[in-house]
Design a protein around this motif. Sequence first.
Motif, mmCIF file in Angstrom:
data_model
loop_
_atom_site.group_PDB
_atom_site.id
_atom_site.type_symbol
_atom_site.label_atom_id
_atom_site.label_comp_id
_atom_site.label_asym_id
_atom_site.label_seq_id
_atom_site.Cartn_x
_atom_site.Cartn_y
_atom_site.Cartn_z
ATOM 1 N N ALA A 71 0.899 -1.156 0.000
ATOM 2 C CA ALA A 71 0.000 0.000 0.000
ATOM 3 C C ALA A 71 0.933 1.201 0.000
ATOM 4 N N LEU A 89 -2.121 0.142 -4.639
ATOM 5 C CA LEU A 89 -1.966 -1.215 -4.135
ATOM 6 C C LEU A 89 -1.193 -1.997 -5.184
ATOM 7 N N THR A 134 7.051 3.428 7.608
ATOM 8 C CA THR A 134 6.572 2.191 6.997
ATOM 9 C C THR A 134 6.080 1.248 8.081
ATOM 10 N N HIS A 172 3.054 -0.929 4.185
ATOM 11 C CA HIS A 172 2.314 0.326 4.021
ATOM 12 C C HIS A 172 3.309 1.453 4.213
ATOM 13 N N THR A 195 4.159 5.719 4.219
ATOM 14 C CA THR A 195 3.654 7.079 4.362
ATOM 15 C C THR A 195 4.819 8.038 4.188
#
Length: 125
Positions: free
Chosen positions: A39, A45, A101, A118, A120
């Motif tokens: 993500a 995705l 992460t 994921h 950011t």
Amino acid sequence: MDASCTTEIQTLERQWMQAWVDNDLATCAAILADDFLLASARGVLMPKDAWLANEGSVFKCTSFEWIELVVRPFGDVAVVHGRSRQQASVAEQDWSGVFLTTDVWVRRGNGWRVVARHGTGPLPG
């Protein structure tokens, strides 16, 4: 906390990101589970095959360092929270800076594989 698990996963995290910098697809492929899903910080995705297809071409990283790396083992699953700094580009656009992460690792057979990440960032200043 399982110290051997923590050390092993921290080592694997470092190997994975060094393989990214080195464009070492074989190491990346071995670390990523077949059902890996990213993500991304760009809102995409991306499964393992797409991540590997983009590594070194669309995604380029020239330096990566973990600033903080916290492993939280839960039996055959571990959650990793990290803060990192990278010099990188995505589709020739600068994608350098500090990122957060979260990775999920699963012990399968004899070893650990990352099943999810994921990201950011990049974070402001």
